[in-house]
Design a protein around this motif. Structure first.
Motif, short mmCIF file in Angstrom:
data_model
loop_
_atom_site.label_atom_id
_atom_site.label_comp_id
_atom_site.label_asym_id
_atom_site.label_seq_id
_atom_site.Cartn_x
_atom_site.Cartn_y
_atom_site.Cartn_z
N ARG A 182 0.82 -1.21 0.00
CA ARG A 182 0.00 0.00 0.00
C ARG A 182 0.87 1.27 0.00
O ARG A 182 0.43 2.33 -0.43
CB ARG A 182 -0.91 -0.03 1.23
CG ARG A 182 -2.10 0.91 1.13
CD ARG A 182 -2.99 0.85 2.37
NE ARG A 182 -3.50 -0.49 2.64
CZ ARG A 182 -3.39 -1.12 3.82
NH1 ARG A 182 -2.77 -0.56 4.84
NH2 ARG A 182 -3.89 -2.33 3.99
N GLU A 183 2.09 1.16 0.51
CA GLU A 183 2.94 2.36 0.62
C GLU A 183 3.17 3.03 -0.72
O GLU A 183 3.31 4.25 -0.80
CB GLU A 183 4.27 2.00 1.29
CG GLU A 183 4.10 1.65 2.75
CD GLU A 183 5.41 1.33 3.44
OE1 GLU A 183 5.41 1.32 4.69
OE2 GLU A 183 6.43 1.07 2.76
N ILE A 184 3.21 2.25 -1.79
CA ILE A 184 3.47 2.85 -3.09
C ILE A 184 2.28 3.70 -3.52
O ILE A 184 2.43 4.77 -4.12
CB ILE A 184 3.85 1.77 -4.13
CG1 ILE A 184 4.95 2.27 -5.04
CG2 ILE A 184 2.69 1.29 -4.97
CD1 ILE A 184 6.27 2.42 -4.40
N TYR A 185 1.08 3.27 -3.13
CA TYR A 185 -0.12 4.05 -3.45
C TYR A 185 -0.21 5.29 -2.55
O TYR A 185 -0.71 6.33 -2.97
CB TYR A 185 -1.37 3.17 -3.32
CG TYR A 185 -1.37 2.04 -4.33
CD1 TYR A 185 -1.56 2.30 -5.69
CD2 TYR A 185 -1.14 0.73 -3.94
CE1 TYR A 185 -1.54 1.27 -6.63
CE2 TYR A 185 -1.12 -0.30 -4.87
CZ TYR A 185 -1.31 -0.03 -6.22
OH TYR A 185 -1.29 -1.03 -7.15
N GLN A 186 0.28 5.16 -1.32
CA GLN A 186 0.31 6.33 -0.43
C GLN A 186 1.26 7.40 -0.98
O GLN A 186 0.95 8.59 -0.97
CB GLN A 186 0.74 5.92 0.99
CG GLN A 186 -0.30 5.11 1.73
CD GLN A 186 0.26 4.61 3.06
OE1 GLN A 186 0.79 3.50 3.15
NE2 GLN A 186 0.17 5.43 4.08
N LEU A 187 2.41 6.95 -1.44
CA LEU A 187 3.35 7.90 -2.05
C LEU A 187 2.70 8.58 -3.26
O LEU A 187 2.77 9.80 -3.42
CB LEU A 187 4.62 7.18 -2.52
CG LEU A 187 5.66 6.80 -1.46
CD1 LEU A 187 6.68 5.83 -2.05
CD2 LEU A 187 6.37 8.03 -0.92
N ASP A 188 2.03 7.78 -4.07
CA ASP A 188 1.43 8.33 -5.29
C ASP A 188 0.29 9.28 -4.96
O ASP A 188 0.17 10.35 -5.58
CB ASP A 188 0.94 7.18 -6.18
CG ASP A 188 0.69 7.65 -7.59
OD1 ASP A 188 1.54 8.38 -8.13
OD2 ASP A 188 -0.37 7.31 -8.15
N ALA A 189 -0.52 8.93 -3.97
CA ALA A 189 -1.65 9.78 -3.60
C ALA A 189 -1.18 11.14 -3.10
O ALA A 189 -1.87 12.15 -3.23
CB ALA A 189 -2.49 9.09 -2.52
N ALA A 190 0.03 11.16 -2.51
CA ALA A 190 0.58 12.43 -2.01
C ALA A 190 1.41 13.13 -3.08
O ALA A 190 2.13 14.10 -2.79
CB ALA A 190 1.46 12.15 -0.79
N SER A 191 1.32 12.66 -4.32
CA SER A 191 2.12 13.19 -5.43
C SER A 191 3.61 13.17 -5.11
O SER A 191 4.38 14.06 -5.49
CB SER A 191 1.70 14.64 -5.77
OG SER A 191 0.34 14.66 -6.14
N ALA A 192 4.02 12.14 -4.36
CA ALA A 192 5.43 12.01 -3.98
C ALA A 192 6.09 10.83 -4.70
O ALA A 192 7.18 10.39 -4.32
CB ALA A 192 5.56 11.82 -2.47
#
Ligand SMILES: [Zn+2]
Length: 393
Positions: A182-192
């Motif tokens: 899930r961390e990869i989606y969290q990074l993406d959701a934060a535009s990071a």
């Protein structure tokens, strides 16, 4: 080596598969493909040797390389590993933290130097007082980082504050479970998750997450023996065929098998030597935004060089049995074998000290090894091991 020198008679790596018989002039931190006229004492006969670019270790925690491996995995993710081993007031962590940090950082630099590394990416704060001058190797200076999503509450801020043209490096997807993935989606959701994002580990990523990483232009750092130890497996074949740029890193002795020599051997079980060569030279330089002149031997480029015995092998094959004989960092001889000192009768190494490490070898080095040994042994009751191997002298 303040004077100009000529490295004569060696084969010089021009790519993973090609070499050229060139004499190299090393002067003021740069390397040139021309002889110029210098005094004969300035010439080192390196016939019988192969010159490679100094290697790049894309991930380390320099201050943690005297520690033993800690943990009894495999764990589902890195958080479970960290929770299990975090015992700062108990042995052996307490004793190791008793070694001054500056000394521990220095040993981390030596670990890298002994395996032919001339540039390392430190995953922790940059210490200018230690790294800027008199450190065994270059430490990447232009970067931003966060430990991980779990342990760095301010990771989004750190991403936004990254300097222009610098990588943003973060441990992520270090696990096998849904939390890690899930961390990869969290990074993406934060535009990071962008072109400057460098994900360390990424073991949890399946084909769909790898496609997202590729689409965003982000990169991966692969630390196979560390993953084996904590998670019981490493990146999947899907990662190597995804088109995502990948660099190789050792991680620290807390989880890794040893140094970059060990990591190269482990990695070679999975990928071919030519690809591996890129992961510790020019490909690693691209991931870490070090510029196109880094990670290769180029006329006018930095004099960061690794000299190994020439057995007629391709440069990429030399990585699989790495026996550094001479390591030059920014034009300085930082590590030299007795075999090569014998070819430099005009030069004096009286100010150099011996370093000898189990299963690695014995060299001369300009650093204060006896002082470093004393300071470390005091806190460790005499048992000094560098990335798991006994320091002999
Ligand atoms: Zn790490």
């Amino acid at each position: 080596m303040e004077q100009a020198v000529i490295l004569a008679g060696a084969r010089v790596a021009t790519s993973a598969t090609r070499t050229s018989r060139l004499d190299l002039l090393v002067r003021q931190g740069q390397v040139f493909f021309s002889r110029h006229e210098i005094s004969p004492e300035g010439e080192i006969d390196l016939s019988g040797f192969l010159i490679l670019p100094g290697l790049i270790n894309a991930h380390d925690h320099l201050e943690l390389n005297l520690f033993p491996r800690l943990g009894r995995g495999p764990y589902p993710n890195a958080t479970a590993w960290a929770d299990d081993i975090y015992r700062p007031d108990e042995a052996p962590v307490k004793q190791h933290l008793g070694v001054p940090k500056r000394v521990r950082l220095f040993w981390g630099g030596m670990k890298n130097l002994l395996s032919g590394v001339t540039t390392v990416a430190q995953h922790n704060p940059y210490h200018p007082d230690v790294f800027d001058e008199g450190f065994p190797i270059r430490v990447v200076k232009h970067y931003s980082w966060a430990h991980s999503l779990r342990f760095s509450n301010d990771w989004q801020y750190r991403y936004r504050q990254r300097p222009a043209g610098a990588p943003f490096i973060i441990h992520a997807a270090e696990g096998l479970d849904e939390d890690a993935r899930r961390e990869i989606y969290q990074l993406d959701a934060a535009s990071a998750l962008g072109r400057s994002t460098v994900v360390v580990h990424g073991v949890a990523l399946r084909r769909e997450e790898l496609m997202l990483v590729r689409k965003r232009g982000a990169s991966l750092i692969w630390c196979p023996s560390s993953n084996d130890f904590t998670l019981g497996r490493t990146l999947s074949e899907a990662a190597f065929s995804s088109g995502v740029p990948i660099a190789l890193g050792t991680d620290s002795a807390l989880t890794a098998e040893g140094d970059l020599t060990d990591e190269l051997r482990r990695a070679s079980q999975v990928i071919d030597p030519v690809r591996l060569y890129g992961m510790v030279t020019s490909g690693a330089a691209r991931v870490l935004c070090l510029g196109s002149a880094a990670g290769c031997i180029r006329n006018g480029g930095a004099a960061d060089l690794l000299v190994v015995p020439d057995r007629g092998q391709a440069p990429a094959e030399a990585l699989l049995d790495l026996r550094p004989q001479l390591v030059i960092v920014n034009g300085h001889i930082d590590l030299i074998s007795e075999t090569i000192t014998e070819r430099m009768r005009a030069a004096s190494f009286s100010a150099y000290q011996v370093i000898e490490v189990e299963d690695r070898g014995r060299w001369l080095t300009p650093f204060n090894i006896s002082g470093l040994i004393d300071q470390a042994r005091q806190a460790l009751d005499g048992d000094l091991r560098l990335a798991g191997k006994a320091v002999i002298s």
